[in-house]
Design a protein around this motif. Structure first.
Motif, mmCIF file in Angstrom:
data_model
loop_
_atom_site.group_PDB
_atom_site.id
_atom_site.type_symbol
_atom_site.label_atom_id
_atom_site.label_comp_id
_atom_site.label_asym_id
_atom_site.label_seq_id
_atom_site.Cartn_x
_atom_site.Cartn_y
_atom_site.Cartn_z
ATOM 1 N N SER A 17 0.797 -1.219 0.000
ATOM 2 C CA SER A 17 0.000 0.000 0.000
ATOM 3 C C SER A 17 0.835 1.277 0.000
ATOM 4 O O SER A 17 0.282 2.373 -0.179
ATOM 5 C CB SER A 17 -0.929 0.014 1.222
ATOM 6 N N ALA A 18 2.159 1.163 0.209
ATOM 7 C CA ALA A 18 2.999 2.354 0.309
ATOM 8 C C ALA A 18 2.976 3.152 -0.981
ATOM 9 O O ALA A 18 3.038 2.602 -2.081
ATOM 10 C CB ALA A 18 4.426 1.960 0.661
ATOM 11 N N ARG A 19 2.887 4.465 -0.839
ATOM 12 C CA ARG A 19 2.920 5.351 -2.009
ATOM 13 C C ARG A 19 4.349 5.578 -2.476
ATOM 14 O O ARG A 19 4.582 5.883 -3.650
ATOM 15 C CB ARG A 19 2.266 6.692 -1.658
ATOM 16 N N ARG A 20 5.300 5.445 -1.550
ATOM 17 C CA ARG A 20 6.691 5.753 -1.887
ATOM 18 C C ARG A 20 7.604 4.677 -1.338
ATOM 19 O O ARG A 20 7.612 4.398 -0.136
ATOM 20 C CB ARG A 20 7.081 7.123 -1.338
ATOM 21 N N VAL A 21 8.372 4.056 -2.217
ATOM 22 C CA VAL A 21 9.384 3.063 -1.855
ATOM 23 C C VAL A 21 10.609 3.316 -2.734
ATOM 24 O O VAL A 21 10.529 4.013 -3.755
ATOM 25 C CB VAL A 21 8.887 1.610 -2.062
ATOM 26 N N VAL A 38 8.074 -0.350 9.769
ATOM 27 C CA VAL A 38 6.707 -0.720 9.401
ATOM 28 C C VAL A 38 5.727 0.385 9.802
ATOM 29 O O VAL A 38 4.839 0.758 9.020
ATOM 30 C CB VAL A 38 6.321 -2.059 10.059
ATOM 31 N N ARG A 39 5.889 0.921 11.010
ATOM 32 C CA ARG A 39 4.977 1.975 11.466
ATOM 33 C C ARG A 39 5.078 3.214 10.583
ATOM 34 O O ARG A 39 4.071 3.864 10.296
ATOM 35 C CB ARG A 39 5.268 2.331 12.930
ATOM 36 N N GLN A 40 6.282 3.542 10.142
ATOM 37 C CA GLN A 40 6.431 4.687 9.260
ATOM 38 C C GLN A 40 5.635 4.485 7.976
ATOM 39 O O GLN A 40 4.955 5.406 7.497
ATOM 40 C CB GLN A 40 7.904 4.929 8.929
ATOM 41 N N ALA A 41 5.714 3.292 7.417
ATOM 42 C CA ALA A 41 4.975 3.014 6.187
ATOM 43 C C ALA A 41 3.470 3.045 6.432
ATOM 44 O O ALA A 41 2.707 3.587 5.623
ATOM 45 C CB ALA A 41 5.390 1.657 5.632
ATOM 46 N N GLU A 42 3.032 2.465 7.553
ATOM 47 C CA GLU A 42 1.603 2.430 7.859
ATOM 48 C C GLU A 42 1.045 3.830 8.089
ATOM 49 O O GLU A 42 -0.084 4.139 7.703
ATOM 50 C CB GLU A 42 1.360 1.568 9.091
#
Length: 390
Positions: free
Chosen positions: A26-30, A332-336
């Motif tokens: 679901s991440a917009r930025r990777v 993980v929390r940063q991505a969520e």
């Protein structure tokens, strides 16, 4: 009590793994969109324009002909070798290569680094299945030196060099060092085999085209999925006589697969579309690495290591002075919470209070500016500290 605590920690890790997968999706930025977590529909979409790569009105391949042979010819042309053989896995390709060389040299000993993929990630298949024997070079997390090869206290028939050496940080020798390594092996009447699973990524560091790099070795293995995002598969490239023998052993090892056209087409797609982009990924990985160092320094982290300091490929390591579970949770929390996944790969704990992960920069990462990276680092470190404070 200890068992219960251990079970709880393991359950937390499994849950975090599932959360990390969901966050990645679901991440917009990777920094890289890996195919590992793609859906079947997304993977099959890779073949939507396969008609541009090969004549789809030809009959499907049977036991390695047709599109598989076309792929083999393509690889041989790119690497400048006389021939190439397609294999379903790199593990099989390298076992066959080393077995063939052992028969030709009369020596089953293979000189290699103890961090080489064959030693660490293949359950010692080349010794257990193929009857070969390792002669280990230095134990330091770096490429070997020519002096170390010359000073080995026992003979060997084949020198295996993993380029880059993934478990040491995707490190490469310089071009001059590589030339000296090969020369040192030749002085000992040994042949040279390149474990080039990621050889496609090395041209920027070496400043040489693939053909010139491959020409140093007697045989080369390359992967179609590690750098090129194919469905799988590998190739062994070298002299025609070696490749012909390798194909016989491929059959004996169970690699004469009935039909392989989806994998072969995806490999052709990778060579056509992804291979030309790799130099750009490598160059931008150096931008990302520099921004990571600056970001951790600005955030007041006691020390942080980007290794190599200037990445040799588009992949490298990041080391931090924190508990591995703590940084994994923060990532993980940063991505969520933000939709930005700075650290997409797992974190390992090489020692108490230490954490290390791998960074992979691909097409998605080209959108990141240094300021983007530094801002993401600041957000990440803040979450690590909040976690440490309970």
């Amino acid at each position: 009590m200890i068992r219960g605590m251990s079970d709880t920690a393991e359950e937390e890790r499994k849950l975090r793994y599932e959360r990390r997968k969901a966050a990645y999706r679901s991440a917009r930025r990777v920094l890289a969109r890996s195919s590992v977590l793609s859906t079947l529909r997304e993977r099959l979409a890779r073949l939507e324009n396969a008609h541009e790569l090969y004549d789809l009105d030809e009959t499907a391949d049977l036991y390695g002909n047709g599109v598989v042979e076309a792929l083999e010819d393509k690889v041989a042309g790119l690497l400048g070798t006389q021939a190439a053989a397609f294999f379903p896995t790199g593990t099989m390709a390298q076992q066959v290569a080393l077995r063939c060389w052992a028969g030709r040299t009369g020596d089953p000993r293979v000189a290699l680094h103890p961090l080489a993929h064959l030693e660490v990630h293949e359950r010692h298949a080349f010794t257990q299945v193929s009857g070969l024997r390792p002669v280990r070079l230095n134990s330091a997390p770096r490429q070997p030196t020519a002096a170390e090869i010359r000073d080995l206290d026992e003979p060997f028939g084949t020198l295996l060099l993993e380029l880059p050496l993934r478990d040491a940080g995707f490190v490469l020798p310089s071009w001059e060092e590589l030339d000296e390594l090969v020369a040192a092996a030749r002085e000992r009447d040994a042949v040279v085999h390149f474990d080039g699973a990621r050889l496609w990524e090395t041209t920027v560091h070496f400043g040489r085209p693939l053909k010139e790099i491959a020409a140093l070795a007697d045989s080369v293995y390359v992967s179609f999925y590690k750098s090129l995002d194919g469905f799988g598969g590998a190739a062994l490239a070298g002299p025609t006589t070696l490749v012909d023998e390798a194909k016989a052993w491929r059959h004996r090892y169970g690699g004469q697969v009935f039909q392989q056209f989806p994998t072969a087409l995806s490999a052709l797609a990778g060579l056509e579309r992804e291979l030309p982009r790799l130099p750009g990924y490598v160059r931008h990985a150096r931008v990302v690495a520099a921004a990571l160092r600056e970001g951790f320094a600005a955030a007041g982290v006691p020390w942080a290591r980007v290794h190599p300091e200037q990445p040799h490929t588009n992949e490298f390591q990041v080391w931090l002075p924190y508990d591995a579970d703590a940084v994994a949770e923060a990532a993980v929390r940063q991505a969520e919470e933000t939709g930005t996944l700075l650290f997409a790969r797992p974190w390992d704990a090489p020692g108490p209070g230490l954490a290390v992960t791998e960074i992979d920069v691909r097409a998605a990462g080209l959108e990141w500016t240094p300021e983007d990276v530094k801002a993401a680092v600041a957000e990440f470190v803040a979450r690590v500290r909040r976690g440490a404070d309970g």
